[in-house]
Write a protein that holds these residues in place. Structure first.
Motif, PDB file in Angstrom:
ATOM      1  N   LEU A  64      65.154  92.260  52.699  1.00 33.91           N
ATOM      2  CA  LEU A  64      64.125  92.091  51.691  1.00 33.91           C
ATOM      3  C   LEU A  64      64.791  92.005  50.319  1.00 33.91           C
ATOM      4  O   LEU A  64      65.185  93.019  49.734  1.00 33.91           O
ATOM      5  CB  LEU A  64      63.154  93.273  51.754  1.00 33.91           C
ATOM      6  CG  LEU A  64      61.728  93.076  51.253  1.00 33.91           C
ATOM      7  CD1 LEU A  64      61.051  91.937  52.021  1.00 33.91           C
ATOM      8  CD2 LEU A  64      60.926  94.355  51.401  1.00 33.91           C
ATOM      9  N   ALA A  65      64.958  90.778  49.821  1.00 35.23           N
ATOM     10  CA  ALA A  65      65.629  90.553  48.538  1.00 35.23           C
ATOM     11  C   ALA A  65      64.582  90.496  47.435  1.00 35.23           C
ATOM     12  O   ALA A  65      63.767  89.582  47.385  1.00 35.23           O
ATOM     13  CB  ALA A  65      66.427  89.251  48.590  1.00 35.23           C
ATOM     14  N   LYS A  66      64.619  91.503  46.561  1.00 37.65           N
ATOM     15  CA  LYS A  66      63.582  91.637  45.542  1.00 37.65           C
ATOM     16  C   LYS A  66      64.194  91.644  44.143  1.00 37.65           C
ATOM     17  O   LYS A  66      65.401  91.506  43.961  1.00 37.65           O
ATOM     18  CB  LYS A  66      62.816  92.948  45.773  1.00 37.65           C
ATOM     19  CG  LYS A  66      62.021  92.987  47.089  1.00 37.65           C
ATOM     20  CD  LYS A  66      60.605  92.547  46.884  1.00 37.65           C
ATOM     21  CE  LYS A  66      59.735  92.772  48.101  1.00 37.65           C
ATOM     22  NZ  LYS A  66      58.325  92.426  47.863  1.00 37.65           N
ATOM     23  N   ASN A  67      63.323  91.857  43.162  1.00 41.09           N
ATOM     24  CA  ASN A  67      63.788  91.987  41.786  1.00 41.09           C
ATOM     25  C   ASN A  67      64.110  93.430  41.435  1.00 41.09           C
ATOM     26  O   ASN A  67      64.244  93.764  40.260  1.00 41.09           O
ATOM     27  CB  ASN A  67      62.723  91.446  40.819  1.00 41.09           C
ATOM     28  CG  ASN A  67      62.642  89.930  40.848  1.00 41.09           C
ATOM     29  OD1 ASN A  67      63.637  89.251  41.087  1.00 41.09           O
ATOM     30  ND2 ASN A  67      61.463  89.398  40.618  1.00 41.09           N
ATOM     31  N   ILE A  68      64.209  94.295  42.427  1.00 37.85           N
ATOM     32  CA  ILE A  68      64.549  95.703  42.231  1.00 37.85           C
ATOM     33  C   ILE A  68      65.609  96.063  43.263  1.00 37.85           C
ATOM     34  O   ILE A  68      65.647  95.486  44.355  1.00 37.85           O
ATOM     35  CB  ILE A  68      63.287  96.593  42.377  1.00 37.85           C
ATOM     36  CG1 ILE A  68      63.584  98.030  41.969  1.00 37.85           C
ATOM     37  CG2 ILE A  68      62.725  96.496  43.791  1.00 37.85           C
ATOM     38  CD1 ILE A  68      62.337  98.883  41.839  1.00 37.85           C
ATOM     39  N   ASP A  69      66.483  97.000  42.933  1.00 36.86           N
ATOM     40  CA  ASP A  69      67.659  97.263  43.774  1.00 36.86           C
ATOM     41  C   ASP A  69      67.443  98.310  44.852  1.00 36.86           C
ATOM     42  O   ASP A  69      68.400  98.770  45.473  1.00 36.86           O
ATOM     43  CB  ASP A  69      68.854  97.664  42.904  1.00 36.86           C
ATOM     44  CG  ASP A  69      68.621  98.975  42.162  1.00 36.86           C
ATOM     45  OD1 ASP A  69      67.472  99.447  42.124  1.00 36.86           O
ATOM     46  OD2 ASP A  69      69.592  99.527  41.608  1.00 36.86           O
ATOM     47  N   GLY A  70      66.196  98.682  45.111  1.00 37.36           N
ATOM     48  CA  GLY A  70      65.928  99.639  46.175  1.00 37.36           C
ATOM     49  C   GLY A  70      64.566 100.273  46.020  1.00 37.36           C
ATOM     50  O   GLY A  70      63.769  99.883  45.158  1.00 37.36           O
ATOM     51  N   VAL A  71      64.296 101.259  46.864  1.00 40.84           N
ATOM     52  CA  VAL A  71      63.049 102.017  46.791  1.00 40.84           C
ATOM     53  C   VAL A  71      63.263 103.208  45.861  1.00 40.84           C
ATOM     54  O   VAL A  71      64.271 103.910  45.962  1.00 40.84           O
ATOM     55  CB  VAL A  71      62.619 102.510  48.184  1.00 40.84           C
ATOM     56  CG1 VAL A  71      61.326 103.321  48.093  1.00 40.84           C
ATOM     57  CG2 VAL A  71      62.437 101.325  49.143  1.00 40.84           C
ATOM     58  N   TYR A  72      62.313 103.430  44.964  1.00 39.86           N
ATOM     59  CA  TYR A  72      62.396 104.544  44.024  1.00 39.86           C
ATOM     60  C   TYR A  72      61.246 105.515  44.255  1.00 39.86           C
ATOM     61  O   TYR A  72      60.205 105.152  44.827  1.00 39.86           O
ATOM     62  CB  TYR A  72      62.347 104.029  42.581  1.00 39.86           C
ATOM     63  CG  TYR A  72      63.651 103.441  42.092  1.00 39.86           C
ATOM     64  CD1 TYR A  72      64.485 104.153  41.235  1.00 39.86           C
ATOM     65  CD2 TYR A  72      64.061 102.168  42.490  1.00 39.86           C
ATOM     66  CE1 TYR A  72      65.692 103.626  40.787  1.00 39.86           C
ATOM     67  CE2 TYR A  72      65.259 101.626  42.048  1.00 39.86           C
ATOM     68  CZ  TYR A  72      66.062 102.366  41.191  1.00 39.86           C
ATOM     69  OH  TYR A  72      67.252 101.833  40.757  1.00 39.86           O
ATOM     70  N   THR A  73      61.437 106.738  43.808  1.00 38.99           N
ATOM     71  CA  THR A  73      60.398 107.762  43.950  1.00 38.99           C
ATOM     72  C   THR A  73      59.179 107.443  43.094  1.00 38.99           C
ATOM     73  O   THR A  73      58.096 107.976  43.339  1.00 38.99           O
ATOM     74  CB  THR A  73      60.947 109.147  43.558  1.00 38.99           C
ATOM     75  OG1 THR A  73      61.524 109.066  42.236  1.00 38.99           O
ATOM     76  CG2 THR A  73      62.025 109.596  44.534  1.00 38.99           C
ATOM     77  N   ALA A  74      59.342 106.620  42.086  1.00 36.03           N
ATOM     78  CA  ALA A  74      58.249 106.155  41.232  1.00 36.03           C
ATOM     79  C   ALA A  74      58.689 104.838  40.615  1.00 36.03           C
ATOM     80  O   ALA A  74      59.828 104.391  40.814  1.00 36.03           O
ATOM     81  CB  ALA A  74      57.933 107.196  40.153  1.00 36.03           C
ATOM     82  N   ASP A  75      57.808 104.205  39.860  1.00 39.75           N
ATOM     83  CA  ASP A  75      58.151 102.950  39.213  1.00 39.75           C
ATOM     84  C   ASP A  75      59.167 103.228  38.114  1.00 39.75           C
ATOM     85  O   ASP A  75      58.850 103.882  37.103  1.00 39.75           O
ATOM     86  CB  ASP A  75      56.893 102.311  38.615  1.00 39.75           C
ATOM     87  CG  ASP A  75      57.150 100.914  38.087  1.00 39.75           C
ATOM     88  OD1 ASP A  75      58.319 100.587  37.801  1.00 39.75           O
ATOM     89  OD2 ASP A  75      56.182 100.148  37.943  1.00 39.75           O
ATOM     90  N   PRO A  76      60.420 102.766  38.271  1.00 44.78           N
ATOM     91  CA  PRO A  76      61.455 103.071  37.271  1.00 44.78           C
ATOM     92  C   PRO A  76      61.162 102.481  35.895  1.00 44.78           C
ATOM     93  O   PRO A  76      61.713 102.946  34.894  1.00 44.78           O
ATOM     94  CB  PRO A  76      62.728 102.475  37.883  1.00 44.78           C
ATOM     95  CG  PRO A  76      62.240 101.440  38.847  1.00 44.78           C
ATOM     96  CD  PRO A  76      60.934 101.951  39.379  1.00 44.78           C
ATOM     97  N   LYS A  77      60.293 101.478  35.823  1.00 48.93           N
ATOM     98  CA  LYS A  77      59.930 100.906  34.534  1.00 48.93           C
ATOM     99  C   LYS A  77      58.979 101.816  33.762  1.00 48.93           C
ATOM    100  O   LYS A  77      58.897 101.744  32.535  1.00 48.93           O
ATOM    101  CB  LYS A  77      59.281  99.529  34.736  1.00 48.93           C
ATOM    102  CG  LYS A  77      60.219  98.477  35.312  1.00 48.93           C
ATOM    103  CD  LYS A  77      59.509  97.145  35.471  1.00 48.93           C
ATOM    104  CE  LYS A  77      60.450  96.090  36.063  1.00 48.93           C
ATOM    105  NZ  LYS A  77      59.739  94.792  36.270  1.00 48.93           N
ATOM    106  N   LEU A  78      58.253 102.667  34.516  1.00 53.92           N
ATOM    107  CA  LEU A  78      57.268 103.542  33.886  1.00 53.92           C
ATOM    108  C   LEU A  78      57.714 104.994  33.839  1.00 53.92           C
ATOM    109  O   LEU A  78      57.290 105.751  32.969  1.00 53.92           O
ATOM    110  CB  LEU A  78      55.929 103.440  34.637  1.00 53.92           C
ATOM    111  CG  LEU A  78      55.315 102.036  34.763  1.00 53.92           C
ATOM    112  CD1 LEU A  78      54.053 102.093  35.611  1.00 53.92           C
ATOM    113  CD2 LEU A  78      55.014 101.464  33.383  1.00 53.92           C
ATOM    114  N   ASP A  79      58.574 105.383  34.769  1.00 54.30           N
ATOM    115  CA  ASP A  79      58.983 106.779  34.879  1.00 54.30           C
ATOM    116  C   ASP A  79      60.507 106.866  34.792  1.00 54.30           C
ATOM    117  O   ASP A  79      61.213 106.513  35.733  1.00 54.30           O
ATOM    118  CB  ASP A  79      58.497 107.367  36.208  1.00 54.30           C
ATOM    119  CG  ASP A  79      58.781 108.851  36.342  1.00 54.30           C
ATOM    120  OD1 ASP A  79      59.522 109.400  35.495  1.00 54.30           O
ATOM    121  OD2 ASP A  79      58.271 109.469  37.301  1.00 54.30           O
ATOM    122  N   PRO A  80      61.050 107.337  33.659  1.00 51.37           N
ATOM    123  CA  PRO A  80      62.512 107.408  33.498  1.00 51.37           C
ATOM    124  C   PRO A  80      63.179 108.398  34.441  1.00 51.37           C
ATOM    125  O   PRO A  80      64.393 108.364  34.613  1.00 51.37           O
ATOM    126  CB  PRO A  80      62.683 107.838  32.035  1.00 51.37           C
ATOM    127  CG  PRO A  80      61.395 108.500  31.669  1.00 51.37           C
ATOM    128  CD  PRO A  80      60.337 107.790  32.450  1.00 51.37           C
TER     129      PRO A  80
END
Length: 242
Positions: A165-181
């Motif tokens: 699954l090639a996406k615009n993000i480098d993996g699964v995060y615990t939350a949206d990294p754009k919204l949650d630092p």
């Protein structure tokens, strides 16, 4: 890709899903042919190593059914428009692969006989065994299903070892990294945790279908297309689901 090509693949047959937005690059819409060429060069490297590659491409760089329809177009029709968008991407990728001397076939879930083969599982399997890249267009052919779900469905049908699954993000995060630092990247996660934590990397239908068919999913960033080769040769990047 010198050095990478000397490594050996750990998968025999893969289903690669590339989002339409990724093919648009910084333009966010339309096609960036430099990116498409880089993706196709990575696919060629995999094929040259003996990997059988099926490919599903999204259509979000042209049209996203629910989002772009804005409730002003009937949902089924909006989704069918999205299916047509995937075909444009399929043809662009197919042409670039052919320029790189990679044999390719485009198959669509709904028939467009003048420009593509209809999807037939046994024919797709035959193409893959002969070393041809098979690009699956028009999603599942049904409205209300995403191209992520189509990728899982085709992976199950062709007996793929893994879904890339090639996406615009480098993996699964615990939350949206754009919204949650404080969001933290996850190296591995189960299907059940993906669903229970509502981590929106794939939609719930695609995740459930992967779980039922026990197909592992490797999610990684397409920002560097060589990541496709790295994942195929066993390098630990992105997130493993399942």
């Amino acid at each position: 890709m010198r050095g990478i090509t000397e490594r050996k693949p750990i998968f025999k047959r893969v289903l690669l899903k590339v989002s339409g937005e990724a093919l648009a690059g910084d333009k966010k819409t339309g096609l960036d042919f430099n990116i498409i060429r880089s993706v196709c060069e990575a696919i060629k490297t995999c094929v040259d190593m003996g990997v059988e590659v099926g490919l599903v491409v999204g259509g979000g760089n042209f049209w996203r059914g629910v989002k772009d329809g804005e409730g002003k177009i009937e949902r089924s029709r909006a989704d069918h428009m999205g299916m047509m968008a995937t075909v444009m991407n399929c043809l662009a990728v197919a042409d670039m692969l052919e320029q790189l001397n990679v044999p390719v076939r485009v198959q669509t879930a709904l028939e467009i006989a003048a420009i593509a083969e209809p999807y037939i599982r046994l024919r797709a399997d035959r193409h893959l065994k002969l070393g041809r890249v098979v690009i699956f267009g028009m999603g599942t052919g049904h409205p209300y299903f995403s191209t992520d779900t189509a990728a899982v469905l085709r992976a199950a049908e062709i007996g793929a070892d893994v879904i890339l699954l090639a996406k615009n993000i480098d993996g699964v995060y615990t939350a949206d990294p754009k919204l949650d630092p404080t969001a933290r990247k996850i190296d591995a996660i189960s299907y059940q945790d993906m669903l229970s934590q509502r981590l929106a990397v794939m939609d719930s239908t695609a995740t459930s279908l992967s779980m039922e068919n026990e197909i592992p999913v490797l999610l990684f960033a397409l920002e560097d297309p060589e990541n496709i080769v790295r994942v195929v040769t066993g390098e630990n990047i992105g997130t493993r689901v399942g």
